[in-house]
Design an enzyme around this catalytic site. Structure first.
Site, PDB file in Angstrom:
ATOM      1  N   ASP A   1      -7.519 -11.076   5.036  1.00 30.46           N
ATOM      2  CA  ASP A   1      -6.553 -11.316   3.974  1.00 30.46           C
ATOM      3  C   ASP A   1      -5.276 -11.916   4.575  1.00 30.46           C
ATOM      4  O   ASP A   1      -4.935 -11.642   5.732  1.00 30.46           O
ATOM      5  CB  ASP A   1      -6.227 -10.004   3.263  1.00 30.46           C
ATOM      6  CG  ASP A   1      -5.564 -10.222   1.926  1.00 30.46           C
ATOM      7  OD1 ASP A   1      -5.544 -11.379   1.442  1.00 30.46           O
ATOM      8  OD2 ASP A   1      -5.059  -9.238   1.346  1.00 30.46           O
TER       9      ASP A   1
ATOM     10  N   THR B   1      -2.456 -16.885   0.034  1.00 31.05           N
ATOM     11  CA  THR B   1      -1.632 -17.267  -1.109  1.00 31.05           C
ATOM     12  C   THR B   1      -0.868 -18.552  -0.821  1.00 31.05           C
ATOM     13  O   THR B   1      -0.225 -19.098  -1.715  1.00 31.05           O
ATOM     14  CB  THR B   1      -0.614 -16.151  -1.434  1.00 31.05           C
ATOM     15  OG1 THR B   1       0.150 -15.846  -0.258  1.00 31.05           O
ATOM     16  CG2 THR B   1      -1.334 -14.887  -1.897  1.00 31.05           C
TER      17      THR B   1
ATOM     18  N   ARG C   1      -4.754  -8.519 -12.244  1.00 30.53           N
ATOM     19  CA  ARG C   1      -4.172  -7.297 -11.668  1.00 30.53           C
ATOM     20  C   ARG C   1      -3.047  -6.773 -12.541  1.00 30.53           C
ATOM     21  O   ARG C   1      -2.921  -5.564 -12.766  1.00 30.53           O
ATOM     22  CB  ARG C   1      -3.672  -7.570 -10.251  1.00 30.53           C
ATOM     23  CG  ARG C   1      -3.067  -6.331  -9.569  1.00 30.53           C
ATOM     24  CD  ARG C   1      -2.559  -6.668  -8.174  1.00 30.53           C
ATOM     25  NE  ARG C   1      -3.660  -7.059  -7.308  1.00 30.53           N
ATOM     26  CZ  ARG C   1      -3.503  -7.689  -6.149  1.00 30.53           C
ATOM     27  NH1 ARG C   1      -2.287  -8.035  -5.752  1.00 30.53           N
ATOM     28  NH2 ARG C   1      -4.542  -8.006  -5.413  1.00 30.53           N
TER      29      ARG C   1
END
Length: 362
Positions: free
Chosen positions: A112, A161, A220
């Site tokens: 991540d 991101t 989310r």
């Protein structure tokens, strides 16, 4: 310190257990991202038919859209174990070597925020991804020796991101890249229906629509708002959540009809009431709302720009026409008779050398 926001896309620690229970386990249950799902399904199916590990996969996009969930689905679809780490945790090449050397054949390694990995680790990853081999350097100086270490075939799944921060050689080594887009309101309603079923909540169609419309296009956030509405309904003794209950609950949490929270409205209010709509420098704007510059720039600004409520110009931030009307202010004549707007231009201000604010010419 900035207060926690119910519409922040970042995952809070207390959300993780519930989010894990709500995550879809396979591609058929994953809602939205139709293009990425279709392409990824083809990649995984072909890999299974060949009996080989899947190509390395990169998922990019804003927080909260399902990058981690898709990484878990890749492992589940390939019936392979999953190893999870993150870019910030790998600051030395030795950290990455330790992880890679312990992988089993066919294992899926999920990294991540891969763009935050250190440069030495990135360079080691190039050879590992392409040749399934790393060179371990033993010793220092003239006596140093590179020992080649063969790795079993594995699949690297990266999530970022900020894809633009990834070096070109690293991006090129991913066999499939999927960019996740923000969700539409109907797609978020499907997400909420699935989550409500898992949480055993009774919500009617109008209630789902009300929550989805305030969720900023992010699953989310939609799931988080659903849980807050659930709490409100429980305290008020409601057996079913309708549009009125959802609206009352989210109004209490200061999430308005367009998904703006307290910070978003404070930024726009300051621009309009204190600076006449702008332009105003970022640091001055942050001081006016009592927040850190980074908080305004990374938390509030992306959503406001995407919604067309805030603009970025070479001279600073300005409040766009929809911001005036959304907050109930009349738009003064000549308020937009400034230099052309460029939403994609990064301010050269660093905020100290640029003009922080200049009154609008009437």
């Amino acid at each position: 310190m900035a207060e926690a926001s119910v519409v922040a896309a970042a995952e809070e620690p207390e959300d993780r257990v519930i989010e894990a229970a709500l995550r879809p386990k396979n591609l058929d249950d994953f809602v939205g991202q139709h293009r990425v799902r279709k392409q990824l399904s083809l990649v995984l199916q072909a890999s299974r038919m060949r009996g080989r590990s899947a190509d390395h996969v990169l998922f990019s996009g804003p927080p909260g859209l399902g990058k981690t969930t898709l990484a878990m689905i890749v492992a589940a679809e390939m019936n392979a174990p999953l190893r999870i780490s993150s870019g910030p945790a790998i600051q030395h090449a030795g950290d990455l070597a330790a992880i890679l050397s312990s992988l089993s054949e066919g294992e899926v390694l999920f990294l991540d925020e891969i763009h935050r990995m250190s440069r030495p680790a990135e360079e080691m990853l190039y050879m590992a991804m392409e040749d399934f081999r790393v060179d371990i350097v033993v010793g220092k100086g003239a006596g140093a020796t590179a020992i080649p270490l063969d790795l079993p075939p594995f699949t690297l799944v990266g999530a970022t991101t900020r894809a633009g921060l990834l070096p070109g050689p690293l991006r090129d080594r991913f066999g499939f890249t999927g960019h996740l887009e923000f969700y539409s309101v109907p797609e978020l309603e499907l997400v909420l229906r699935r989550s409500a079923g898992l949480l055993d909540l009774k919500v009617n169609s109008a209630g789902f629509s009300e929550i989805a419309g305030r969720s900023r296009g992010t699953p989310r956030i939609a799931n988080r708002l659903l849980r807050r509405v659930r709490d409100w309904a429980l305290v008020h003794g409601l057996e079913q959540i309708d549009a009125r209950a959802a609206s009352a609950a989210l109004d209490m949490y200061e999430v308005d009809k367009r998904g703006l929270d307290r910070l978003d409205r404070a930024v726009l209010e300051a621009l309009i009431t204190k600076f006449g709509g702008g332009p105003v420098g970022l640091s001055t704007l942050a001081i006016a709302v009592g927040e850190e510059t980074e908080t305004v720039e990374t938390v509030a600004e992306p959503f406001l720009v995407r919604e067309g409520l805030l603009g970025r110009t070479p001279r600073g931030r300005i409040a766009m026409a929809p911001a005036w009307t959304h907050l109930g202010y009349a738009i003064p004549s000549g308020v937009f008779s400034q230099e052309p707007l460029d939403l994609f231009e990064t301010d050269s201000e660093d905020d100290e050398t640029a003009v922080d604010w200049a009154p609008n010419s009437q």
